[in-house]
Scaffold this active site. Structure first.
Site, PDB file in Angstrom:
ATOM      1  N   GLY A 218       0.842  -1.278   0.044  1.00 28.24           N
ATOM      2  CA  GLY A 218       0.040   0.005   0.090  1.00 28.24           C
ATOM      3  C   GLY A 218       0.805   1.200  -0.001  1.00 28.24           C
ATOM      4  O   GLY A 218       0.362   2.412   0.233  1.00 28.24           O
ATOM      5  N   PRO A 260       5.762  -5.153  -1.494  1.00 25.93           N
ATOM      6  CA  PRO A 260       5.236  -4.116  -2.279  1.00 25.93           C
ATOM      7  C   PRO A 260       5.480  -4.478  -3.613  1.00 25.93           C
ATOM      8  O   PRO A 260       6.372  -5.282  -4.096  1.00 25.93           O
ATOM      9  CB  PRO A 260       6.329  -3.012  -1.910  1.00 25.93           C
ATOM     10  CG  PRO A 260       7.448  -3.804  -1.378  1.00 25.93           C
ATOM     11  CD  PRO A 260       6.975  -5.069  -0.905  1.00 25.93           C
ATOM     12  N   GLY A 261       4.594  -3.834  -4.720  1.00 27.33           N
ATOM     13  CA  GLY A 261       4.609  -3.914  -6.076  1.00 27.33           C
ATOM     14  C   GLY A 261       5.096  -2.452  -6.576  1.00 27.33           C
ATOM     15  O   GLY A 261       6.142  -2.184  -6.963  1.00 27.33           O
ATOM     16  N   ARG A 298      -4.691   1.594 -17.311  1.00 29.22           N
ATOM     17  CA  ARG A 298      -5.079   2.330 -15.798  1.00 29.22           C
ATOM     18  C   ARG A 298      -5.659   3.630 -16.087  1.00 29.22           C
ATOM     19  O   ARG A 298      -6.714   3.941 -15.027  1.00 29.22           O
ATOM     20  CB  ARG A 298      -3.553   2.564 -14.858  1.00 29.22           C
ATOM     21  CG  ARG A 298      -2.825   1.376 -14.810  1.00 29.22           C
ATOM     22  CD  ARG A 298      -1.754   1.555 -14.061  1.00 29.22           C
ATOM     23  NE  ARG A 298      -1.904   1.761 -12.432  1.00 29.22           N
ATOM     24  CZ  ARG A 298      -1.987   2.782 -11.839  1.00 29.22           C
ATOM     25  NH1 ARG A 298      -1.762   3.802 -12.606  1.00 29.22           N
ATOM     26  NH2 ARG A 298      -2.330   2.702 -10.776  1.00 29.22           N
ATOM     27  N   TYR A 302      -9.090   2.998 -13.827  1.00 27.96           N
ATOM     28  CA  TYR A 302      -8.923   3.566 -12.441  1.00 27.96           C
ATOM     29  C   TYR A 302      -8.906   5.162 -12.539  1.00 27.96           C
ATOM     30  O   TYR A 302      -8.738   5.603 -11.395  1.00 27.96           O
ATOM     31  CB  TYR A 302      -7.737   3.449 -11.704  1.00 27.96           C
ATOM     32  CG  TYR A 302      -7.380   1.773 -11.477  1.00 27.96           C
ATOM     33  CD1 TYR A 302      -8.303   0.747 -11.068  1.00 27.96           C
ATOM     34  CD2 TYR A 302      -6.114   1.356 -11.807  1.00 27.96           C
ATOM     35  CE1 TYR A 302      -8.055  -0.487 -10.926  1.00 27.96           C
ATOM     36  CE2 TYR A 302      -5.826  -0.255 -11.787  1.00 27.96           C
ATOM     37  CZ  TYR A 302      -6.600  -1.065 -11.343  1.00 27.96           C
ATOM     38  OH  TYR A 302      -6.532  -2.349 -11.029  1.00 27.96           O
ATOM     39  N   CYS A 328     -10.563   1.133 -31.335  1.00 27.07           N
ATOM     40  CA  CYS A 328     -12.011   1.368 -31.679  1.00 27.07           C
ATOM     41  C   CYS A 328     -12.982   1.464 -30.578  1.00 27.07           C
ATOM     42  O   CYS A 328     -13.937   0.508 -30.366  1.00 27.07           O
ATOM     43  CB  CYS A 328     -12.598   0.583 -32.972  1.00 27.07           C
ATOM     44  SG  CYS A 328     -11.563   1.111 -34.273  1.00 27.07           S
ATOM     45  N   GLU A 329     -12.509   2.241 -29.730  1.00 29.05           N
ATOM     46  CA  GLU A 329     -13.351   2.433 -28.423  1.00 29.05           C
ATOM     47  C   GLU A 329     -12.689   3.448 -27.775  1.00 29.05           C
ATOM     48  O   GLU A 329     -11.496   4.056 -28.075  1.00 29.05           O
ATOM     49  CB  GLU A 329     -13.255   1.163 -27.386  1.00 29.05           C
ATOM     50  CG  GLU A 329     -13.867   1.028 -26.242  1.00 29.05           C
ATOM     51  CD  GLU A 329     -14.305  -0.329 -26.019  1.00 29.05           C
ATOM     52  OE1 GLU A 329     -15.248  -0.465 -24.994  1.00 29.05           O
ATOM     53  OE2 GLU A 329     -13.995  -1.393 -26.754  1.00 29.05           O
ATOM     54  N   TYR A 356       1.658  -2.285 -12.996  1.00 28.10           N
ATOM     55  CA  TYR A 356       0.246  -2.635 -13.572  1.00 28.10           C
ATOM     56  C   TYR A 356       0.072  -2.059 -14.971  1.00 28.10           C
ATOM     57  O   TYR A 356      -1.092  -1.642 -15.134  1.00 28.10           O
ATOM     58  CB  TYR A 356      -0.646  -2.085 -12.493  1.00 28.10           C
ATOM     59  CG  TYR A 356      -0.545  -2.749 -11.203  1.00 28.10           C
ATOM     60  CD1 TYR A 356      -0.780  -3.814 -10.928  1.00 28.10           C
ATOM     61  CD2 TYR A 356       0.032  -1.952 -10.013  1.00 28.10           C
ATOM     62  CE1 TYR A 356      -0.391  -4.558  -9.556  1.00 28.10           C
ATOM     63  CE2 TYR A 356       0.396  -2.564  -8.930  1.00 28.10           C
ATOM     64  CZ  TYR A 356      -0.126  -3.757  -8.526  1.00 28.10           C
ATOM     65  OH  TYR A 356       0.337  -4.404  -7.545  1.00 28.10           O
TER      66      TYR A 356
END
Ligand code: PLP
Length: 401
Positions: A218, A260-261, A298, A302, A328-329, A356
């Site tokens: 975190g 941790p990442g 991301r 998010y 195409c979006e 990520y």
């Protein structure tokens, strides 16, 4: 990694491309370990899901890190990268008993996060040491609030169910060797995290044969200038002191674990993409690049804000752009962002692209996943080739209809 280095990498390896700076990963690792240098036994398990390239795992191995894994495939990757099974902890959520048994057979530390599997695993394998993931129901609020939320989170076993855990442990005679928590929210307020740690300590007192306490992760890293960041040094001083006092009380030197990442790899990575088209509409100037949320999801998933700079024209006049992709979006990377004047063919550089980003990429629109390059000791090392059409077609079966 300066602009010229990055431009050369984009030129040599093509775009879009992910680039990781090994030096930054090393310095983040050292920052974390030195913040906790007052703790006798510290274990940093790198969260593989953030960035799972095998060369990155090997780099972590040279640093002395262990691994935190969430799937049997991540366990296999870790073993292939040279980690011993004892250096790997398996912290999945909602996986089958079979998958947990496979990991356990390989010698990996198991971390169980629900009562059903705990009871089944303990009944079948009472001798295998198991870590328990608890949910302390502590969430960081926007300020100094401590909100007891997350009651319906799918992660961990509620601290309110400790009596049930204890009954299962007693009935099966299984051996609990670690207690774990990972709330998943950013540590914005150290006191909130310390409060959650107290719940972990209280839980730990119920178990007599512990070897480690795992505080999850975190750690927040800055995504833009002035962005809030976990003060690792202050956090390390405060938690170490409390942890050492707890070990005295417990009567045994335990290992303090983190996984941790983002903290280790986010800032080490950049993502380079080329501008295909500059398109003026009645209200906006779009810079359309040769990528989309298929490669970096991301911002769309998010609402993450990745800083974007034009490394082809770093001194150009600043103008406002919306940076969008080519799929195409709707795939907006940035809205109305101030960036040095963009021309078609320029290379844009996304920051914080280590965690990520590649690991969440897909083949949507039947596009190839990008290449990955490791900048190591002043050399650009290709650590993953760009996909080719063979990768797109590989598992597809053309039936005759
Ligand atoms: C994802 C994850 C982490 C890493 O979180 P970061 O925010 O990237 O540091 C750690 N532990 C578990 C169990 C996870 O699922």
């Amino acid at each position: 990694m300066n602009n010229n280095t990055l431009l050369k990498i984009a030129n040599d390896f093509g775009s879009p491309v992910y680039v990781y700076d090994s030096e930054k990963i090393v310095s983040q690792y050292k920052r974390l370990t030195s913040a906790f240098n007052k703790v006798k036994q510290l274990k940093i398990n790198y969260a593989v899901k953030a960035l799972s390239n095998i060369s990155i795992l090997k780099l972590m191995h040279t640093l002395g890190a262990g691994l935190d894994t969430v799937s049997i495939q991540e366990v296999q990757l870790g073993l292939k990268a040279g980690f011993a099974p004892e250096q790997i902890i398996f912290t999945p959520n909602g996986v089958s008993l079979e998958e947990i048994e496979i990991a356990s057979k390989l010698g990996v530390q198991i971390n169980i996060d629900n009562l059903s599997i705990l009871e089944q695993f303990g009944t079948k394998h009472p001798k295998v040491p198991v870590c328990i993931r608890i949910n302390p129901h502590v969430m960081a609020g926007g300020n100094a609030n401590i909100s007891v939320g997350h009651i319906d989170s799918k992660f961990g076993i509620s601290v309110h169910q400790i009596p049930h855990i204890l009954r299962i442990v007693e009935n099966t005679n299984m051996h609990i060797n670690g207690i774990h928590m990972h709330t998943g929210s950013d540590i914005l307020d150290i006191d909130v995290f310390l409060y959650a740690s107290e719940i972990l300590f209280d839980t730990a007192k119920h178990f007599k044969d512990l070897e480690f306490l795992d505080f999850g992760s975190g750690f927040k890293v800055p995504y833009s200038e002035g962005d809030i960041e976990t003060n690792i040094e202050e956090f390390g001083t405060k938690l170490s002191k409390r942890f050492n006092a707890f070990c005295k009380e417990y009567g045994k030197e335990l290992t303090l674990g983190f996984e941790p990442g983002k903290f280790l790899v986010s800032e080490a990575g950049v993502f380079l993409a080329k501008v295909n088209v500059v398109k003026q509409t009645t209200s906006t100037v779009f810079a359309q690049i040769d990528t989309g949320f298929n490669h970096l999801i991301r911002p769309m998933l998010y609402g993450s804000q990745h800083m974007i700079s034009n490394i082809s024209n770093p001194k150009g006049r600043e103008r406002f752009y919306s940076v969008v992709g080519y799929i195409c979006e709707t795939d907006t990377f940035a809205n109305n962002r101030r960036i040095n004047e963009i021309n078609e063919g320029d290379i844009l550089c996304f920051k914080n692209a280590g965690a990520y980003c590649y690991s969440m990429s897909s083949n949507y629109n039947s596009r190839y996943r990008p290449a990955e390059v490791l900048w190591h000791k002043d050399q650009a090392l290709l650590i993953r080739e760009r996909e080719t059409f063979d990768d797109i077609i590989k598992n597809q079966i053309e039936v005759s209809l």
